[in-house]
Design a protein around this motif. Structure first.
Motif, PDB file in Angstrom:
ATOM      1  N   UNK A  80       2.312  28.115   6.911  1.00  0.00           N
ATOM      2  CA  UNK A  80       3.017  28.904   7.913  1.00  0.00           C
ATOM      3  C   UNK A  80       2.750  30.391   7.833  1.00  0.00           C
ATOM      4  N   UNK A  81       1.699  30.789   7.098  1.00  0.00           N
ATOM      5  CA  UNK A  81       1.324  32.201   7.015  1.00  0.00           C
ATOM      6  C   UNK A  81       0.248  32.456   8.063  1.00  0.00           C
ATOM      7  N   UNK A  82       0.581  33.225   9.103  1.00  0.00           N
ATOM      8  CA  UNK A  82      -0.337  33.449  10.214  1.00  0.00           C
ATOM      9  C   UNK A  82      -0.844  34.888  10.279  1.00  0.00           C
ATOM     10  N   UNK A  83      -0.883  35.546   9.127  1.00  0.00           N
ATOM     11  CA  UNK A  83      -1.421  36.890   9.046  1.00  0.00           C
ATOM     12  C   UNK A  83      -2.873  36.882   9.520  1.00  0.00           C
ATOM     13  N   UNK A  84      -3.279  37.819  10.394  1.00  0.00           N
ATOM     14  CA  UNK A  84      -4.680  37.867  10.829  1.00  0.00           C
ATOM     15  C   UNK A  84      -5.628  38.027   9.644  1.00  0.00           C
ATOM     16  N   UNK A  85      -6.809  37.401   9.749  1.00  0.00           N
ATOM     17  CA  UNK A  85      -7.800  37.421   8.673  1.00  0.00           C
ATOM     18  C   UNK A  85      -9.141  37.918   9.210  1.00  0.00           C
ATOM     19  N   UNK A  86      -9.724  38.881   8.495  1.00  0.00           N
ATOM     20  CA  UNK A  86     -11.079  39.359   8.759  1.00  0.00           C
ATOM     21  C   UNK A  86     -11.958  38.887   7.611  1.00  0.00           C
ATOM     22  N   UNK A  87     -12.932  38.012   7.909  1.00  0.00           N
ATOM     23  CA  UNK A  87     -13.802  37.485   6.873  1.00  0.00           C
ATOM     24  C   UNK A  87     -14.944  38.449   6.556  1.00  0.00           C
ATOM     25  N   UNK A  88     -15.307  38.517   5.275  1.00  0.00           N
ATOM     26  CA  UNK A  88     -16.503  39.216   4.813  1.00  0.00           C
ATOM     27  C   UNK A  88     -17.402  38.183   4.160  1.00  0.00           C
ATOM     28  N   UNK A 101     -14.020  31.129  11.890  1.00  0.00           N
ATOM     29  CA  UNK A 101     -13.034  31.435  12.917  1.00  0.00           C
ATOM     30  C   UNK A 101     -12.170  30.225  13.242  1.00  0.00           C
ATOM     31  N   UNK A 102     -12.763  29.034  13.210  1.00  0.00           N
ATOM     32  CA  UNK A 102     -11.970  27.842  13.508  1.00  0.00           C
ATOM     33  C   UNK A 102     -11.033  27.476  12.364  1.00  0.00           C
ATOM     34  N   UNK A 103     -11.288  28.013  11.158  1.00  0.00           N
ATOM     35  CA  UNK A 103     -10.377  27.758  10.044  1.00  0.00           C
ATOM     36  C   UNK A 103      -9.120  28.613  10.140  1.00  0.00           C
ATOM     37  N   UNK A 104      -9.091  29.517  11.114  1.00  0.00           N
ATOM     38  CA  UNK A 104      -7.914  30.351  11.305  1.00  0.00           C
ATOM     39  C   UNK A 104      -8.187  31.831  11.183  1.00  0.00           C
ATOM     40  N   UNK A 105      -9.455  32.200  11.007  1.00  0.00           N
ATOM     41  CA  UNK A 105      -9.806  33.612  10.929  1.00  0.00           C
ATOM     42  C   UNK A 105      -9.809  34.266  12.300  1.00  0.00           C
ATOM     43  N   UNK A 106      -9.775  35.590  12.303  1.00  0.00           N
ATOM     44  CA  UNK A 106      -9.733  36.326  13.558  1.00  0.00           C
ATOM     45  C   UNK A 106     -11.007  37.100  13.845  1.00  0.00           C
ATOM     46  N   UNK A 165       1.482  28.370  15.779  1.00  0.00           N
ATOM     47  CA  UNK A 165       0.186  28.865  16.244  1.00  0.00           C
ATOM     48  C   UNK A 165      -0.302  30.025  15.391  1.00  0.00           C
ATOM     49  N   UNK A 166      -1.607  30.074  15.175  1.00  0.00           N
ATOM     50  CA  UNK A 166      -2.208  31.238  14.534  1.00  0.00           C
ATOM     51  C   UNK A 166      -2.174  32.400  15.536  1.00  0.00           C
ATOM     52  N   UNK A 167      -2.381  33.639  15.084  1.00  0.00           N
ATOM     53  CA  UNK A 167      -2.382  34.769  16.022  1.00  0.00           C
ATOM     54  C   UNK A 167      -3.371  34.583  17.176  1.00  0.00           C
ATOM     55  N   UNK A 168      -4.564  34.061  16.884  1.00  0.00           N
ATOM     56  CA  UNK A 168      -5.553  33.878  17.945  1.00  0.00           C
ATOM     57  C   UNK A 168      -5.148  32.754  18.882  1.00  0.00           C
ATOM     58  N   UNK A 169      -4.621  31.654  18.355  1.00  0.00           N
ATOM     59  CA  UNK A 169      -4.130  30.577  19.213  1.00  0.00           C
ATOM     60  C   UNK A 169      -2.999  31.074  20.098  1.00  0.00           C
ATOM     61  N   UNK A 170      -2.142  31.928  19.549  1.00  0.00           N
ATOM     62  CA  UNK A 170      -1.033  32.488  20.316  1.00  0.00           C
ATOM     63  C   UNK A 170      -1.566  33.320  21.490  1.00  0.00           C
TER      64      UNK A 170
END
Length: 247
Positions: A80-88, A101-106, A165-170
């Motif tokens: 339930x943690x939907x904090x936006x994520x930027x992958x490196x 991105x499909x794993x929940x990254x933004x 919903x994740x932030x992007x799904x929202x």
């Protein structure tokens, strides 16, 4: 010390990177840009800080000593943690980008990177996520077909059932709800939800629509998001009709 050219933002960024030099570079640059910064060198420490610091954004290396960033993001989303994520990551393939991105990254930045690019991506993600709750404008909820989405509280439900919903799904659901029964091209969705294109690759839209459908259409609920072959997607109530619209 914070650079006086960048006033404090009131936002906290968690940097998760096992390379000490990169971690120091990012924490220094983000701090100078006005962010409050926390850092972690592995997944276990990241989970603990995500719970205690409640960051507004996580800058997350994909390759960590005890896990990978994709798996860690999925675990956070499941909790339930939907904090936006930027992958490196050093991975440059399109499939890797879509996986992330499909794993929940933004968003996704490949190594080697210029620190200014990371700062721009951080600002863009936080801008998309909206202003802090204390200053966010109050907007009337969006409603259609039994779905309600409240942007001021970041809550959504269908027929009284909360949607996790994740932030992007929202944002994707908000984009569709704002234009019900209108066909939206994939490129338009990409621009409205992500604010820029991913090198013209619209497959990320397909991936997120698939994820959104899975959450919307649970418990036998009739499908709402329909495919317009060769064009994009449309949010509408099911109806008996022939034509190009498909679930």
């Amino acid at each position: 010390m914070t650079d006086p050219r960048f006033p404090a933002t009131g936002r906290t960024v968690l940097v998760v990177e096992d390379d000490a030099s990169i971690r120091t570079l990012l924490t220094t640059a983000l701090g100078a840009a006005g962010y409050s910064v926390a850092s972690a060198a592995d997944g276990r420490e990241a989970v603990a800080l995500a719970g205690s610091r409640r960051p507004d954004l996580i800058v997350l290396d994909v390759m960590l000593p005890d896990t990978d960033g994709f798996r860690l993001t999925r675990a956070l989303r499941a909790q339930g943690v939907y904090t936006p994520v930027l992958f490196l990551t050093a991975r440059t393939g399109v499939e890797d980008r879509i996986t992330g991105l499909s794993s929940g990254g933004d968003d996704y930045v490949t190594k080697p990177f210029h620190v200014q690019e990371v700062l721009l991506r951080v600002r863009a993600i936080l801008r998309r996520a909206g202003a802090p709750a204390s200053t966010a404008p109050v907007r009337p909820p969006l409603r259609y077909g039994g779905v309600t989405l409240d942007e001021s509280t970041h809550e959504a439900e269908r027929a009284g059932r909360p949607l996790r919903l994740s932030p992007t799904e929202f944002r994707l659901l908000a984009c569709l709800l704002a234009r019900p029964e209108r066909v939206l091209e994939k490129a338009e969705i990409l621009q409205r939800v992500w604010r820029y294109d991913f090198s013209g690759d619209t497959r990320i839209v397909d991936t997120y629509v698939k994820n959104l459908r899975r959450k919307l259409d649970r418990d036998g609920a009739p499908p709402l998001v329909h495919t317009v072959r060769g064009v994009g997607y449309c949010l509408r109530l099911p109806r008996e009709a022939t034509g190009p619209l498909t679930p």
